[in-house]
Motif scaffolding. Structure first.
Motif, PDB file in Angstrom:
ATOM      1  N   GLY A  99      -2.617  -9.673   1.978  1.00 60.63           N
ATOM      2  CA  GLY A  99      -3.022 -11.074   2.113  1.00 60.63           C
ATOM      3  C   GLY A  99      -1.800 -11.950   2.271  1.00 60.63           C
ATOM      4  N   ASP A 100      -2.020 -13.247   2.494  1.00 63.31           N
ATOM      5  CA  ASP A 100      -0.906 -14.186   2.605  1.00 63.31           C
ATOM      6  C   ASP A 100      -0.013 -14.073   1.378  1.00 63.31           C
ATOM      7  N   VAL A 101       1.301 -14.029   1.591  1.00 61.26           N
ATOM      8  CA  VAL A 101       2.198 -13.805   0.459  1.00 61.26           C
ATOM      9  C   VAL A 101       3.567 -14.424   0.723  1.00 61.26           C
ATOM     10  N   VAL A 102       4.194 -14.889  -0.350  1.00 57.02           N
ATOM     11  CA  VAL A 102       5.571 -15.373  -0.321  1.00 57.02           C
ATOM     12  C   VAL A 102       6.416 -14.349  -1.068  1.00 57.02           C
ATOM     13  N   ILE A 103       7.461 -13.847  -0.425  1.00 55.75           N
ATOM     14  CA  ILE A 103       8.260 -12.758  -0.987  1.00 55.75           C
ATOM     15  C   ILE A 103       9.725 -13.161  -1.027  1.00 55.75           C
ATOM     16  N   ASP A 104      10.306 -13.083  -2.219  1.00 52.97           N
ATOM     17  CA  ASP A 104      11.722 -13.399  -2.378  1.00 52.97           C
ATOM     18  C   ASP A 104      12.543 -12.124  -2.291  1.00 52.97           C
ATOM     19  N   VAL A 105      13.630 -12.193  -1.521  1.00 48.11           N
ATOM     20  CA  VAL A 105      14.573 -11.079  -1.425  1.00 48.11           C
ATOM     21  C   VAL A 105      15.767 -11.433  -2.311  1.00 48.11           C
ATOM     22  N   PRO A 106      15.884 -10.821  -3.498  1.00 47.28           N
ATOM     23  CA  PRO A 106      16.988 -11.173  -4.397  1.00 47.28           C
ATOM     24  C   PRO A 106      18.326 -10.778  -3.814  1.00 47.28           C
ATOM     25  N   ALA A 107      19.392 -11.372  -4.339  1.00 51.32           N
ATOM     26  CA  ALA A 107      20.735 -11.171  -3.784  1.00 51.32           C
ATOM     27  C   ALA A 107      21.117  -9.704  -3.740  1.00 51.32           C
ATOM     28  N   GLU A 108      20.759  -8.943  -4.791  1.00 48.78           N
ATOM     29  CA  GLU A 108      21.176  -7.544  -4.829  1.00 48.78           C
ATOM     30  C   GLU A 108      20.445  -6.680  -3.814  1.00 48.78           C
ATOM     31  N   SER A 109      19.383  -7.211  -3.205  1.00 49.85           N
ATOM     32  CA  SER A 109      18.645  -6.461  -2.183  1.00 49.85           C
ATOM     33  C   SER A 109      19.053  -6.844  -0.769  1.00 49.85           C
ATOM     34  N   GLN A 110      20.014  -7.739  -0.650  1.00 52.27           N
ATOM     35  CA  GLN A 110      20.457  -8.189   0.661  1.00 52.27           C
ATOM     36  C   GLN A 110      21.674  -7.394   1.119  1.00 52.27           C
ATOM     37  N   VAL A 111      21.663  -7.004   2.380  1.00 54.15           N
ATOM     38  CA  VAL A 111      22.812  -6.288   2.939  1.00 54.15           C
ATOM     39  C   VAL A 111      24.013  -7.226   3.005  1.00 54.15           C
ATOM     40  N   HIS A 112      23.789  -8.401   3.568  1.00 54.80           N
ATOM     41  CA  HIS A 112      24.848  -9.405   3.708  1.00 54.80           C
ATOM     42  C   HIS A 112      24.638 -10.442   2.616  1.00 54.80           C
ATOM     43  N   ARG A 113      25.241 -10.210   1.472  1.00 58.58           N
ATOM     44  CA  ARG A 113      24.955 -11.042   0.320  1.00 58.58           C
ATOM     45  C   ARG A 113      25.595 -12.419   0.438  1.00 58.58           C
ATOM     46  N   GLN A 114      24.894 -13.389  -0.103  1.00 54.81           N
ATOM     47  CA  GLN A 114      25.337 -14.773  -0.092  1.00 54.81           C
ATOM     48  C   GLN A 114      26.705 -14.925  -0.734  1.00 54.81           C
TER      49      GLN A 114
END
Length: 681
Positions: A99-114
């Protein structure tokens, strides 16, 4: 219109519709979301962890209900039992979109981290911390004069350090007796003297002479990022600086979106409070590890933040800040136990101090900027601009200081931009466009070379070119204007009008191609008409706020401009002026203060007198409310032009003559992306 479920990823803001049953990881890859995975979706590596959010998200135009993702499966259960998943986390390769969903990608799951670009500025600070170390020799217990160990410590402090009275948390008592005996009745006491409390309190004790140091955290809690500076309370030296994305982004990128989330979702405010407190606690552990110190040696924290963040940190529903008269629960500074803010990783008796707010939309972060930059002590008229998702603006000199906030939104952070991303290795952070050839060259985060220099391709081989961050899009729009590719109204011309094939049609408008790596499987990075509009709206809000303060002072110009925050450190004054973000002044009168709010937090951490000073100062600052001031809208509309529709920029014109081009001339079927004139009725 497709009835497939809508998925919105934060913090990137990328969205799309996918058939029910699509794994989150698959959706992320198709949308170009920065979600890591090493094991190929087998649920082994855990790199693809995500956090779904539920409730009504007015900003995203979506309501997320339970069941939006598939049930927890055996693979996730097995991983959780062996290695553990944080509460609320799912594995993106296993969770399916239903269903419709908002999903957060936390920093540790990002390849190119902030990269949170809020490093500590070098600043001489007079050291007078609230917490100091005191070595005392304590009388041994005597059956003939029965007294408790704590009472004899108090007696020793009075005799040896002129401390009249002390208090101690009950949790200290269990530690006090063995420490006294281990130290042979000589102990080091960490004594906290608050200017808001009459009685000093003991925060920690060590046997004998403690030489392991004493530390505090100065924390700049922003809407988008959280930056912390671990500071030695003896020397003022910053031992480490670190930052993370504010996890509340998944509830809304701007402040009013988060207020709306709290209004529309039961326990929404509590959910956001829990998220940010957990993030700060994790940041404290990370920064202590980086500095190689025991987190228990962190005995103080100082917070600066805007009013909405202030309330959510304290566990106060921010609903009143979303409607006139924008009433704060309290505008005073607050001193409290850090554990009451959910900080469990540091010393259990650590104290927290939160700077005062100035008004309903001008918070403790603006107070910290005032403490750092001292506009009230300036001989000339200074405009201080701290740019973020919500801009804080101060204007003043010795006679009077005014303040306002302006809702610039997340465009300056790279959000709402077609190829936008947060600041991370591989993101374009600076760009130049040749006015003759119309060809671009650029620099990416993590590499000092420009794209037309030898060795650039090898230098970025690992990160690649991934997108464009806030500083990059700001410079790109200004460069388009200076190169005559975009007119004063913000319209990009066609290839025929501009003389470059880099301008290509995109629907009824045009875009400018910066970089195309699609042949190698990379991204196509362009500046679109929508991107320019987002920047126009953001910069117009900023300039309108500044003009409003100038109106209140009855002036048409300022003497100097100070750019604060990550923006100030990474954007050239010339590009800011061309864009029309700030009023016209000589470019040598535009300076950067770095993270002034963070510097103000460090000053308050290291000097107890500064806390009393800023509490007095904020009472003398005049607040101007942009939300109800009719002139704000007038200034906002005029500021849509680049640099401005009516305000002259004589200083800018002396050094940067802007091309007089116009691409809004009406036309036939192929009008080069120009707007068609409406027929009169």
């Amino acid at each position: 219109m497709s009835t497939d479920p809508l998925v919105v990823f934060t913090p990137s803001g990328k969205r799309g519709r996918f058939p029910a049953g699509t794994p989150v990881l698959t959706a992320a890859r198709q949308l170009g979301v920065d979600l890591d995975s090493v094991c190929g979706g087998r649920g082994i590596c855990s790199k693809c962890q995500v956090t779904p959010s539920y409730g009504e998200f007015s900003k995203h135009g979506v309501t997320v209900r339970e069941g939006a993702l598939s049930e927890w499966n055996a693979v996730e259960a097995r991983y959780d039992s062996k290695r553990g998943l944080k509460p609320g986390r799912r594995l993106g390769c296993q969770a399916q979109i239903l269903g419709d969903v908002v999903i957060d990608v936390p920093a540790e799951s990002q390849v190119h981290r902030q990269i949170v670009r809020k490093s500590a500025a070098v600043r001489a600070i007079e050291m007078d911390p609230a917490t100091r170390l005191h070595l005392v020799v304590v009388d041994e217990p005597d059956m003939h004069e029965p007294t408790g160990d704590l009472e004899r410590v108090a007696r020793a402090l009075k005799a040896q350090w002129d401390v009249e009275e002390i208090a101690a948390d009950p949790t200290l008592l269990a530690k006090l007796q063995p420490v006294l005996r281990k130290g042979g009745w000589q102990i080091t006491v960490a004594l906290h003297k608050s200017h808001k409390e009459a009685v000093p309190r003991i925060l920690e004790v060590w046997p004998g002479l403690h030489e392991g140091g004493l530390y505090g955290l100065a924390i700049d809690l922003g809407s988008t990022t959280i930056a912390a500076h671990l500071t030695d309370l003896d020397t003022g030296e910053v031992k480490a600086s670190s930052g993370i994305m504010n996890p509340q982004i998944r509830f809304g990128e701007d402040l009013m979106s988060r207020v709306s989330y709290a209004m529309m979702n039961e326990n929404g405010a509590a959910e956001m409070t829990r998220a940010v407190r957990e993030a700060i606690d994790a940041l404290a552990v990370e920064i202590a590890r980086e500095a190689e110190i025991d987190p228990a040696l962190i005995v103080e924290t100082v917070f600066v933040c805007n009013p909405v963040m202030h309330h959510l940190l304290l566990g106060i529903d921010p609903v009143e800040l979303g409607q006139a008269p924008f009433a704060l629960a309290t505008s005073d500074s607050i001193a409290m136990d850090a554990r009451d803010l959910g900080l469990c990783a540091i010393n259990p008796r650590a104290r927290s101090y939160i700077l005062p707010c100035i008004a309903g939309h001008v918070g403790a972060d603006a107070a910290a900027v005032a403490l750092s930059e001292e506009p009230g002590k300036s001989d000339d008229l200074a405009l201080i601009v701290d740019v973020g998702t919500n801009a804080e603006i101060l204007l003043g000199d010795r006679s009077r200081v005014l303040a306002c906030s302006s809702p610039t939104g997340p465009a300056f952070e790279g959000a709402q931009i077609s190829s936008g991303q947060r600041a991370a290795p591989g993101a374009i952070e600076a760009i130049r466009i040749d006015p003759e050839t119309k060809e671009p060259r650029f620099r990416v985060i993590g590499c000092d070379l420009w794209s037309d220099e030898d060795g650039f391709a090898d230098a970025i081989a690992e990160t690649g070119i991934t997108g464009i961050c806030g500083s990059g899009i700001i410079e790109a729009v200004a460069e388009l204007r200076m190169a005559g590719i975009m007119d004063a109204g913000g319209l990009i011309g066609s290839a025929a009008q501009t003389g470059t094939a880099r301008c290509f049609a995109e629907g009824r408008t045009h875009a400018y191609l910066v970089h195309d790596a699609t042949a190698e499987g990379g991204p196509r990075i362009a500046v679109t008409q929508g991107d320019i509009r987002a920047i126009q709206l953001a910069k117009s809000a900023l300039y309108a706020g500044a003009r409003l303060l100038m109106d209140e002072r009855g002036v048409d110009k300022v003497d100097r401009v100070v750019l604060a925050g990550a923006f100030g450190a990474h954007i050239s004054p010339k590009h800011a002026m061309v864009l029309g973000m700030i009023p016209d002044v000589p470019l040598d009168k535009v300076t950067s203060a770095g993270n002034a709010a963070g510097t103000g937090a460090r000053i308050a951490l290291c000097n107890i007198g500064a806390r009393a000073e800023i509490e007095r100062t904020v009472r003398r600052i005049t607040k101007v409310e942009t939300a109800i001031e009719p002139r704000f809208q007038e200034h906002f509309v005029a500021a849509n032009a680049i640099p401005h529709a009516t305000d002259p920029f004589p200083e800018l014109s002396r050094i940067v003559p802007l091309p007089q081009v116009s691409f809004n001339t009406g036309g036939g079927e192929d009008d080069g992306g120009r707007r068609r004139r409406r027929r009169r009725a």
